[in-house]
Design an enzyme around this catalytic site. Structure first.
Site, PDB file in Angstrom:
ATOM      1  N   SER A 137       0.826  -1.213   0.000  1.00 44.69           N
ATOM      2  CA  SER A 137       0.000   0.000   0.000  1.00 44.69           C
ATOM      3  C   SER A 137       0.857   1.259   0.000  1.00 44.69           C
ATOM      4  O   SER A 137       1.972   1.268   0.549  1.00 44.69           O
ATOM      5  CB  SER A 137      -0.871  -0.017   1.260  1.00 44.69           C
ATOM      6  OG  SER A 137      -1.379   1.263   1.519  1.00 44.69           O
ATOM      7  N   TYR A 162      -1.821  -0.397  10.217  1.00 40.94           N
ATOM      8  CA  TYR A 162      -2.066  -0.945   8.876  1.00 40.94           C
ATOM      9  C   TYR A 162      -0.808  -0.807   8.020  1.00 40.94           C
ATOM     10  O   TYR A 162      -0.334  -1.776   7.414  1.00 40.94           O
ATOM     11  CB  TYR A 162      -3.255  -0.208   8.237  1.00 40.94           C
ATOM     12  CG  TYR A 162      -3.428  -0.488   6.762  1.00 40.94           C
ATOM     13  CD1 TYR A 162      -3.759  -1.759   6.301  1.00 40.94           C
ATOM     14  CD2 TYR A 162      -3.249   0.532   5.811  1.00 40.94           C
ATOM     15  CE1 TYR A 162      -3.911  -2.016   4.943  1.00 40.94           C
ATOM     16  CE2 TYR A 162      -3.400   0.276   4.458  1.00 40.94           C
ATOM     17  CZ  TYR A 162      -3.731  -0.990   4.032  1.00 40.94           C
ATOM     18  OH  TYR A 162      -3.872  -1.240   2.686  1.00 40.94           O
TER      19      TYR A 162
HETATM   20  N1  LIG Z   1      -8.429  -0.222  -2.808  1.00 40.36           N
HETATM   21  C1  LIG Z   1      -7.378   0.571  -2.576  1.00 40.36           C
HETATM   22  O1  LIG Z   1      -7.407   1.767  -2.889  1.00 40.36           O
HETATM   23  C2  LIG Z   1      -6.144  -0.003  -1.922  1.00 40.36           C
HETATM   24  C3  LIG Z   1      -5.104   0.893  -1.604  1.00 40.36           C
HETATM   25  C4  LIG Z   1      -3.958   0.393  -1.009  1.00 40.36           C
HETATM   26  C5  LIG Z   1      -3.829  -0.966  -0.746  1.00 40.36           C
HETATM   27  N2  LIG Z   1      -4.859  -1.818  -1.047  1.00 40.36           N
HETATM   28  C6  LIG Z   1      -4.675  -3.251  -0.733  1.00 40.36           C
HETATM   29  O2  LIG Z   1      -5.134  -4.027  -1.820  1.00 40.36           O
HETATM   30  C7  LIG Z   1      -5.746  -5.233  -1.354  1.00 40.36           C
HETATM   31  C8  LIG Z   1      -7.164  -5.346  -1.882  1.00 40.36           C
HETATM   32  O3  LIG Z   1      -7.877  -4.190  -1.437  1.00 40.36           O
HETATM   33  P1  LIG Z   1      -9.429  -3.980  -1.714  1.00 40.36           P
HETATM   34  O4  LIG Z   1      -9.632  -2.538  -1.889  1.00 40.36           O
HETATM   35  O5  LIG Z   1      -9.917  -4.931  -2.722  1.00 40.36           O
HETATM   36  O6  LIG Z   1      -9.974  -4.358  -0.258  1.00 40.36           O
HETATM   37  P2  LIG Z   1     -11.257  -5.216   0.164  1.00 40.36           P
HETATM   38  O7  LIG Z   1     -11.394  -5.036   1.628  1.00 40.36           O
HETATM   39  O8  LIG Z   1     -12.411  -4.868  -0.697  1.00 40.36           O
HETATM   40  O9  LIG Z   1     -10.812  -6.704  -0.179  1.00 40.36           O
HETATM   41  C9  LIG Z   1     -10.096  -7.527   0.714  1.00 40.36           C
HETATM   42  C10 LIG Z   1     -10.853  -8.847   0.834  1.00 40.36           C
HETATM   43  O10 LIG Z   1     -10.078  -9.702   1.679  1.00 40.36           O
HETATM   44  C11 LIG Z   1     -10.961 -10.422   2.518  1.00 40.36           C
HETATM   45  N3  LIG Z   1     -10.235 -10.770   3.740  1.00 40.36           N
HETATM   46  C12 LIG Z   1      -9.776  -9.930   4.720  1.00 40.36           C
HETATM   47  N4  LIG Z   1      -9.193 -10.631   5.690  1.00 40.36           N
HETATM   48  C13 LIG Z   1      -9.260 -11.940   5.331  1.00 40.36           C
HETATM   49  C14 LIG Z   1      -8.826 -13.150   5.937  1.00 40.36           C
HETATM   50  N5  LIG Z   1      -8.242 -13.149   7.136  1.00 40.36           N
HETATM   51  N6  LIG Z   1      -9.050 -14.312   5.281  1.00 40.36           N
HETATM   52  C15 LIG Z   1      -9.664 -14.333   4.084  1.00 40.36           C
HETATM   53  N7  LIG Z   1     -10.118 -13.210   3.460  1.00 40.36           N
HETATM   54  C16 LIG Z   1      -9.903 -12.025   4.091  1.00 40.36           C
HETATM   55  C17 LIG Z   1     -12.109  -9.474   2.814  1.00 40.36           C
HETATM   56  O11 LIG Z   1     -13.310 -10.165   3.131  1.00 40.36           O
HETATM   57  C18 LIG Z   1     -12.225  -8.703   1.485  1.00 40.36           C
HETATM   58  O12 LIG Z   1     -13.224  -9.257   0.653  1.00 40.36           O
HETATM   59  C19 LIG Z   1      -5.640  -5.186   0.175  1.00 40.36           C
HETATM   60  O13 LIG Z   1      -4.510  -5.921   0.572  1.00 40.36           O
HETATM   61  C20 LIG Z   1      -5.468  -3.709   0.474  1.00 40.36           C
HETATM   62  O14 LIG Z   1      -4.758  -3.510   1.682  1.00 40.36           O
HETATM   63  C21 LIG Z   1      -5.995  -1.359  -1.630  1.00 40.36           C
END
Ligand SMILES: NC(=O)c1ccc[n+]([C@@H]2O[C@H](COP(=O)([O-])OP(=O)(O)OC[C@H]3O[C@@H](n4cnc5c(N)ncnc54)[C@H](O)[C@@H]3O)[C@@H](O)[C@H]2O)c1
Length: 345
Positions: A137, A162
Site C-alpha cells: 500500500s 495498517y
Molecule cells: N483499494 C485501494 O485503494 C487499496 C489501496 C492500497 C492498498 N490496497 C490493498 O489491496 C488489497 C485489496 O484491497 P481492496 O480494496 O480490494 O480491499 P477489500 O477489503 O475490498 O478486499 C479484501 C478482501 O479480503 C478479505 N479478507 C480480509 N481478511 C481476510 C482473511 N483473514 N481471510 C480471508 N479473506 C480475508 C475481505 O473479506 C475482502 O473481501 C488489500 O490488501 C489492500 O490492503 C488497496
C-alpha cells in the site's frame, strides 16, 4: 498463451479481487477465489461480487480465512495454482485504531500462511509456484513530504498499524524469496476507485453523505492533491505484472516492489465537484452537495501521488481513464446498486 495457467486470488470477494477475477475469467483463465467474507464493510456487496463471478464456469470459490493453516493447504490442494495473487487483508487506516488485532491476524499471520503455502506448494499439490503477486500500500510512505512517492524513498516511518503490517509484508516476502527462491512482486496500491468499490473509502462515503444531504468536509479548502486510479487501469497493471516474474536483484533475489497508481494528481475540490456532477447526472442526488471549507489539519500532507516510472518502463503501464469517465461509471453503478437512494445508513 493462457494454457495451463491456474490462478489463486485471495480476497476475491473484495473490490480489487473481484475486478481482477472478472478480467482473468473473461480472458479464459480459470480462477480459484478465496475470501472469508468478513463484515468489515457491507457483506451484501461482497456477496453481490461473488454472485457475478459465479456466472463463469471457470470460477471456484473457497470460503476460508487466510490465517487458518489447514484451510490454506486445502485451498492450494484444490486450486493447484501456479500464480497466487494475494489481496486478502484487513484494509483501512482508522479501523486499525479500534481493531488492531484484525491486522495482526490477517496481515501478519495470514500473510505468513500464504508464504508458507507458496513455499510448500509442490509438496501440497504437486505444483511449483511460479509467481506470487501481493498487495502492499501507498500508506508505507507514512507522512513523507517528497513527491512523487518513489520506491527508492525511505518507507520506514509508518503512521498506522495498517501501514506497519504492509511494510512488514514486503520484508517477509523478500525473506521468503531469498530463502526459498519464490519469485514475488509487491504492488503498492494508491487510491483505487470504481464500480463495486469499497464503502469505507472517501469517495464512497462522500457519495453516501451527499445522498443523505450531509456536509462534505474539505480541508485546506479542498486545495490538496491526491491521485486516484480507476479500477480497470489497476487491473490492467496487475495482469501485466502477473505475466512476468521479476529479474533477480543485486543480491540474486527474485523480488521487486512497484508503485501502482496515477501520476496525475487532482485537487480534492475538483474530485468532489466531478463526483457531485456525475451523481447529479445519474440521478443519485438531485441537489448540490453541502461543502464545508476548512483549514489544513495538522499532520495532513498537501500532495501525494505515485512515481510509476518503473511500472511504465517494465510493463508499459499507463492509466487511461480520466476522472469524468471513471466517476460516471461509479455513479451509474451506485444508482443501480442502491436504487432510489435506499442505501441503509
Ligand atoms: N483499494 C485501494 O485503494 C487499496 C489501496 C492500497 C492498498 N490496497 C490493498 O489491496 C488489497 C485489496 O484491497 P481492496 O480494496 O480490494 O480491499 P477489500 O477489503 O475490498 O478486499 C479484501 C478482501 O479480503 C478479505 N479478507 C480480509 N481478511 C481476510 C482473511 N483473514 N481471510 C480471508 N479473506 C480475508 C475481505 O473479506 C475482502 O473481501 C488489500 O490488501 C489492500 O490492503 C488497496
Amino acid at each position: 498463451m493462457n494454457e495451463g495457467k491456474r490462478v489463486l486470488i485471495t480476497g476475491a470477494a473484495g473490490f480489487i479481487g473481484y475486478h481482477l477475477s472478472s478480467r482473468l475469467l473473461e480472458q479464459g483463465i480459470p480462477v480459484c477465489g478465496l475470501d472469508n467474507l468478513n463484515d468489515y464493510y457491507d457483506v451484501n456487496l461482497k456477496k453481490a461480487r461473488l454472485k457475478l463471478l459465479s456466472r463463469h464456469a471457470d470460477f471456484q470459490f473457497i470460503r476460508a480465512d487466510i490465517s487458518d493453516e489447514a484451510a490454506i493447504r486445502n485451498c492450494f490442494l484444490h486450486a493447484r495454482p501456479n500464480i497466487v495473487v494475494h489481496l486478502a487483508a484487513q484494509a483501512g487506516v482508522r479501523y486499525s485504531i479500534t481493531n488492531p488485532e484484525a491486522y495482526l491476524q490477517s496481515n501478519l499471520i495470514g500473510f505468513f500462511r500464504i508464504l508458507e503455502a507458496c513455499r510448500h506448494s509442490e509438496e501440497i499439490c504437486g505444483q511449483k509456484l511460479s509467481h506470487l503477486v501481493y498487495a502492499s500500500s501507498s500508506s508505507v510512505y507514512g507522512s513523507n513530504q517528497k513527491v512523487p512517492y518513489s520506491t527508492q524513498d525511505r518507507a520506514d516511518h509508518p503512521v498506522s498499524l495498517y501501514a506497519a503490517t504492509k511494510k512488514s509484508n514486503e520484508l517477509m516476502a523478500y525473506a521468503y524469496s531469498k530463502l526459498y527462491g519464490i519469485p514475488a512482486t509487491g504492488l503498492r496500491f494508491f487510491t483505487v476507485y470504481g464500480p463495486l468499490g469499497r464503502p469505507d473509502m472517501a469517495y464512497f462515503s462522500f457519495t453516501d453523505k451527499m445522498v443523505r444531504g450531509e456536509k462534505i468536509q474539505l480541508f485546506n479548502n479542498g486545495d490538496m492533491y491526491r491521485d486516484f486510479t480507476y479500477i480497470d487501469d489497476i487491473v490492467s497493471g496487475v495482469v501485466k505484472v502477473m505475466s512476468r516474474v521479476p529479474d533477480p536483484d543485486e543480491n540474486g533475489v527474485w523480488h521487486k516492489i512497484y508503485n501502482i497508481g496515477n501520476n496525475r494528481p487532482e485537487t480534492l475540490l475538483h474530485f468532489v465537484e466531478t463526483l457531485e456532477r456525475c451523481l447529479m447526472e445519474t440521478g443519485v442526488i438531485n441537489r448540490p452537495a453541502v461543502k464545508e471549507f476548512l483549514p489544513m489539519q495538522p499532520g495532513d500532507v498537501y500532495q501525494t501521488y505515485a512515481d510509476i516510472e518503473d511500472l511504465e518502463k517494465d510493463f508499459g503501464f499507463r492509466p487511461q481513464t480520466g476522472l469524468d469517465d471513471g466517476l460516471l461509471k461509479f455513479a451509474r453503478w451506485y444508482a443501480g446498486f442502491y436504487p432510489r437512494t435506499a442505501k441503509p445508513d
